[in-house]
Design a protein around this motif. Structure first.
Motif, PDB file in Angstrom:
ATOM      1  N   ARG A 163     -36.951  32.660 -12.731  1.00 49.41           N
ATOM      2  CA  ARG A 163     -38.053  31.731 -12.994  1.00 49.41           C
ATOM      3  C   ARG A 163     -37.735  30.897 -14.230  1.00 49.41           C
ATOM      4  NH1 ARG A 163     -44.136  33.350 -11.674  1.00 49.41           N
ATOM      5  NH2 ARG A 163     -44.199  31.107 -12.027  1.00 49.41           N
ATOM      6  N   PHE A 176     -44.847  11.992  -6.088  1.00 54.11           N
ATOM      7  CA  PHE A 176     -43.483  12.500  -5.869  1.00 54.11           C
ATOM      8  C   PHE A 176     -42.421  11.501  -6.317  1.00 54.11           C
ATOM      9  CE2 PHE A 176     -46.052  14.680  -2.610  1.00 54.11           C
ATOM     10  CZ  PHE A 176     -45.808  15.983  -2.972  1.00 54.11           C
ATOM     11  N   PHE A 231     -49.473  27.607  -6.218  1.00 54.86           N
ATOM     12  CA  PHE A 231     -48.053  27.888  -6.400  1.00 54.86           C
ATOM     13  C   PHE A 231     -47.228  26.874  -5.608  1.00 54.86           C
ATOM     14  CE2 PHE A 231     -44.280  30.704  -5.717  1.00 54.86           C
ATOM     15  CZ  PHE A 231     -44.024  30.984  -7.053  1.00 54.86           C
ATOM     16  N   GLY A 283     -44.029  27.114  -4.744  1.00 58.98           N
ATOM     17  CA  GLY A 283     -43.158  27.789  -3.790  1.00 58.98           C
ATOM     18  C   GLY A 283     -41.683  27.511  -4.033  1.00 58.98           C
ATOM     19  N   CYS A 299     -44.790  16.594 -15.959  1.00 53.76           N
ATOM     20  CA  CYS A 299     -44.665  17.950 -16.485  1.00 53.76           C
ATOM     21  C   CYS A 299     -43.245  18.500 -16.395  1.00 53.76           C
ATOM     22  CB  CYS A 299     -45.623  18.889 -15.749  1.00 53.76           C
ATOM     23  SG  CYS A 299     -47.345  18.353 -15.853  1.00 53.76           S
ATOM     24  N   ILE A 319     -51.706  17.521  -8.319  1.00 55.27           N
ATOM     25  CA  ILE A 319     -51.049  16.591  -7.395  1.00 55.27           C
ATOM     26  C   ILE A 319     -52.091  15.696  -6.722  1.00 55.27           C
ATOM     27  CG2 ILE A 319     -49.594  16.455  -5.307  1.00 55.27           C
ATOM     28  CD1 ILE A 319     -48.366  17.631  -8.016  1.00 55.27           C
ATOM     29  N   HIS A 361     -40.228  28.325 -15.281  1.00 57.81           N
ATOM     30  CA  HIS A 361     -41.567  28.168 -15.864  1.00 57.81           C
ATOM     31  C   HIS A 361     -42.345  29.435 -15.586  1.00 57.81           C
ATOM     32  CE1 HIS A 361     -40.047  24.204 -14.795  1.00 57.81           C
ATOM     33  NE2 HIS A 361     -40.733  23.719 -15.816  1.00 57.81           N
ATOM     34  N   ASP A 362     -42.981  29.989 -16.602  1.00 52.77           N
ATOM     35  CA  ASP A 362     -43.762  31.195 -16.367  1.00 52.77           C
ATOM     36  C   ASP A 362     -44.861  31.287 -17.414  1.00 52.77           C
ATOM     37  OD1 ASP A 362     -44.634  33.494 -15.256  1.00 52.77           O
ATOM     38  OD2 ASP A 362     -42.832  34.669 -15.643  1.00 52.77           O
ATOM     39  N   LEU A 363     -46.053  30.822 -17.057  1.00 52.25           N
ATOM     40  CA  LEU A 363     -47.169  30.876 -17.994  1.00 52.25           C
ATOM     41  C   LEU A 363     -47.615  32.322 -18.194  1.00 52.25           C
ATOM     42  CD1 LEU A 363     -49.460  27.957 -16.745  1.00 52.25           C
ATOM     43  CD2 LEU A 363     -48.055  28.000 -18.810  1.00 52.25           C
ATOM     44  N   HIS A 411     -51.216  23.833  -8.907  1.00 50.34           N
ATOM     45  CA  HIS A 411     -50.490  22.597  -8.609  1.00 50.34           C
ATOM     46  C   HIS A 411     -51.325  21.604  -7.809  1.00 50.34           C
ATOM     47  CE1 HIS A 411     -46.660  24.380  -9.972  1.00 50.34           C
ATOM     48  NE2 HIS A 411     -46.340  23.116 -10.148  1.00 50.34           N
ATOM     49  N   VAL A 431     -46.816  22.745  -2.682  1.00 49.93           N
ATOM     50  CA  VAL A 431     -47.190  22.176  -3.984  1.00 49.93           C
ATOM     51  C   VAL A 431     -48.460  21.317  -3.917  1.00 49.93           C
ATOM     52  CG1 VAL A 431     -45.783  20.030  -3.941  1.00 49.93           C
ATOM     53  CG2 VAL A 431     -46.156  21.233  -6.095  1.00 49.93           C
TER      54      VAL A 431
HETATM   55  C1  HEC Z   1     -49.683  19.280 -14.804  1.00 50.92           C
HETATM   56  C2  HEC Z   1     -48.328  19.759 -14.915  1.00 50.92           C
HETATM   57  C3  HEC Z   1     -47.519  19.983 -13.652  1.00 50.92           C
HETATM   58  C4  HEC Z   1     -47.309  19.116 -12.610  1.00 50.92           C
HETATM   59  C5  HEC Z   1     -47.917  17.727 -12.402  1.00 50.92           C
HETATM   60  C6  HEC Z   1     -46.397  19.769 -11.710  1.00 50.92           C
HETATM   61  N1  HEC Z   1     -46.080  21.012 -12.194  1.00 50.92           N
HETATM   62 FE1  HEC Z   1     -44.824  22.368 -11.345  1.00 50.92          FE
HETATM   63  N2  HEC Z   1     -45.303  23.740 -12.790  1.00 50.92           N
HETATM   64  C7  HEC Z   1     -46.151  23.496 -13.856  1.00 50.92           C
HETATM   65  C8  HEC Z   1     -46.408  24.744 -14.561  1.00 50.92           C
HETATM   66  C9  HEC Z   1     -47.305  24.911 -15.772  1.00 50.92           C
HETATM   67  C10 HEC Z   1     -45.682  25.753 -13.876  1.00 50.92           C
HETATM   68  C11 HEC Z   1     -45.650  27.246 -14.195  1.00 50.92           C
HETATM   69  C12 HEC Z   1     -46.785  27.912 -13.444  1.00 50.92           C
HETATM   70  C13 HEC Z   1     -46.964  29.369 -13.736  1.00 50.92           C
HETATM   71  O1  HEC Z   1     -46.163  29.971 -14.433  1.00 50.92           O
HETATM   72  O2  HEC Z   1     -47.967  29.941 -13.232  1.00 50.92           O
HETATM   73  C14 HEC Z   1     -44.983  25.074 -12.775  1.00 50.92           C
HETATM   74  C15 HEC Z   1     -44.137  25.709 -11.863  1.00 50.92           C
HETATM   75  C16 HEC Z   1     -43.462  25.050 -10.832  1.00 50.92           C
HETATM   76  C17 HEC Z   1     -42.539  25.681  -9.911  1.00 50.92           C
HETATM   77  C18 HEC Z   1     -42.175  27.144  -9.893  1.00 50.92           C
HETATM   78  C19 HEC Z   1     -42.995  27.860  -8.833  1.00 50.92           C
HETATM   79  C20 HEC Z   1     -44.458  27.905  -9.193  1.00 50.92           C
HETATM   80  O3  HEC Z   1     -45.267  27.299  -8.468  1.00 50.92           O
HETATM   81  O4  HEC Z   1     -44.806  28.531 -10.217  1.00 50.92           O
HETATM   82  C21 HEC Z   1     -42.096  24.704  -9.048  1.00 50.92           C
HETATM   83  C22 HEC Z   1     -41.125  24.873  -7.898  1.00 50.92           C
HETATM   84  C23 HEC Z   1     -42.761  23.464  -9.430  1.00 50.92           C
HETATM   85  N3  HEC Z   1     -43.570  23.729 -10.517  1.00 50.92           N
HETATM   86  C24 HEC Z   1     -42.571  22.265  -8.768  1.00 50.92           C
HETATM   87  C25 HEC Z   1     -43.381  21.139  -8.952  1.00 50.92           C
HETATM   88  C26 HEC Z   1     -43.348  19.945  -8.110  1.00 50.92           C
HETATM   89  C27 HEC Z   1     -42.429  19.739  -6.926  1.00 50.92           C
HETATM   90  C28 HEC Z   1     -44.307  19.094  -8.599  1.00 50.92           C
HETATM   91  C29 HEC Z   1     -44.730  17.742  -8.070  1.00 50.92           C
HETATM   92  C30 HEC Z   1     -45.109  17.672  -6.649  1.00 50.92           C
HETATM   93  C31 HEC Z   1     -44.920  19.751  -9.753  1.00 50.92           C
HETATM   94  N4  HEC Z   1     -44.345  20.984  -9.919  1.00 50.92           N
HETATM   95  C32 HEC Z   1     -45.921  19.202 -10.535  1.00 50.92           C
HETATM   96  C33 HEC Z   1     -46.677  22.280 -14.212  1.00 50.92           C
HETATM   97  C34 HEC Z   1     -46.731  21.169 -13.390  1.00 50.92           C
END
Ligand code: HEC
Ligand code: HEC
Ligand code: HEC
Ligand code: HEC
Ligand code: HEC
Length: 217
Positions: free
Chosen positions: A117, A181, A77, A79, A142, A133, A119-121, A129, A72
């Protein structure tokens, strides 16, 4: 020959073609509307093959998000963990528990668990990500209070307007990088001034944030 069809056959053919076209258009419209609703279930837990709980693992047990979402902070991605990650504990903990049967079967047969899944844009949208981060945007901005969630759901609509709300004014949401985190992080009373100083310190490019090509490539 002209008498083979009744005089109104032409009109009938014409109207059935138009009717058919209208039906097709309606069907496509209904399908698109349904896709939109299905993709818009904010706050509704997504069903999973295993009743995995973030509240237990990331909350009570205090595991870091990075323990399972290992990329992340380095990749686009986040993961999803492999069964091996679960088995680092579950070869010893709760062995034989029916709630872990799917995990055990996945381990025994060396096949991935078919997580759904949440979340799926859309494919035409780019998201990364690590960029967020490393710029001091916390997971909870988010994804909400993940450490209190038993199921997993979308906490935000993930619409373009929602993305732009923050891209227009990141100072309202940004936090120190060391806190990304931290699920319990609270904005300080002087978030606006504090945020402006972080936006500057992290060299955040405001022009880039509002360009169409940043998210649509
Ligand atoms: C700015 C907004 C944002 C933040 C901050 C964020 N995410 Fe996400 N996350 C998203 C979005 C949007 C998706 C969908 C991405 C896609 O469909 O391509 C997602 C998808 C994911 C997924 C599914 C796998 C993937 O990568 O698509 C995981 C697991 C995840 N996030 C974990 C985290 C974790 C853990 C953190 C903090 C370390 C985090 N996210 C921070 C917006 C965010
Ligand atoms: C012990 C491993 C583990 C830890 C620790 C963990 N997760 Fe997860 N996470 C998972 C698994 C497994 C899934 C897929 C099942 C699900 O969606 O509930 C998942 C799914 C997610 C998703 C949804 C992914 C999608 O499909 O869009 C997000 C968001 C997420 N985690 C965020 C976090 C955050 C934030 C933390 C830290 C507070 C965290 N996770 C800690 C294992 C973990
Ligand atoms: C760091 C150790 C650790 C890891 C890694 C881990 N778990 Fe657990 N898990 C536990 C502990 C501890 C319990 C609770 C045992 C108890 O209190 O009875 C538990 C309980 C569970 C339960 C029982 C349901 C419940 O809510 O009590 C399920 C299902 C589960 N884990 C699935 C998973 C999955 C899937 C993964 C991998 C994505 C995973 N665990 C990774 C330690 C871990
Ligand atoms: C809470 C604030 C916030 C939200 C919500 C948010 N972003 Fe961002 N985004 C940022 C910040 C801050 C940066 C860092 C800009 C920089 O590094 O200069 C960024 C950078 C980006 C970048 C540039 C990545 C790169 O390669 O430099 C993309 C693409 C992006 N965001 C897409 C999205 C999308 C798509 C969404 C909605 C699904 C979204 N963002 C939601 C704050 C946010
Ligand atoms: C911060 C990221 C971001 C930026 C910047 C951005 N968009 Fe989007 N855009 C999105 C997301 C996310 C969606 C998907 C919305 C959805 O699925 O509901 C989207 C969807 C769209 C769509 C499809 C319409 C729809 O309802 O699905 C169009 C057209 C579009 N954007 C055009 C633009 C234009 C033109 C710009 C520049 C003025 C722009 N976008 C800037 C994130 C962004």
């Amino acid at each position: 020959m002209a008498q083979l069809f009744p005089p109104n056959a032409n009109a009938f053919a014409k109207w059935s073609i138009i009717g058919g076209l209208i039906l097709v258009v309606l069907l496509v419209w209904v399908m698109a509307a349904y896709a939109r609703i299905a993709n818009d279930r904010v706050g509704v837990p997504v069903e999973q093959p295993v009743a995995f709980s973030h509240r237990l693992h990331a909350g009570e047990l205090g595991l870091s998000c990075l323990y399972c979402h290992t990329s992340v902070d380095t990749a686009a991605f986040a993961g999803i963990p492999s069964t091996e990650t679960c088995m680092s504990c579950h070869t010893q903990i709760r062995v034989g528990d029916p709630r872990l049967a799917v995990v055990q079967a996945s381990w025994d047969t060396d096949t991935r668990i078919a997580w759904n899944r949440v979340h799926d844009l859309a494919d035409h949208v780019f998201f990364d990500h690590s960029a967020h981060i490393n710029s001091g945007i916390g997971c909870s901005e988010c994804h909400g209070p993940v450490h209190q969630m038993d199921g997993m759901w979308k906490n935000e609509p993930l619409t373009m307007a929602w993305c732009l709300d923050c891209h227009r004014a990141p100072e309202l949401y940004i936090r120190p990088r060391e806190e990304v985190f931290n699920m319990d992080w609270q904005r300080p009373a002087d978030q606006l001034a504090f945020g402006h100083s972080l936006v500057k310190a992290y060299d955040i490019n405001r022009d880039l944030l509002m360009q169409c090509s940043t998210c649509h490539q």
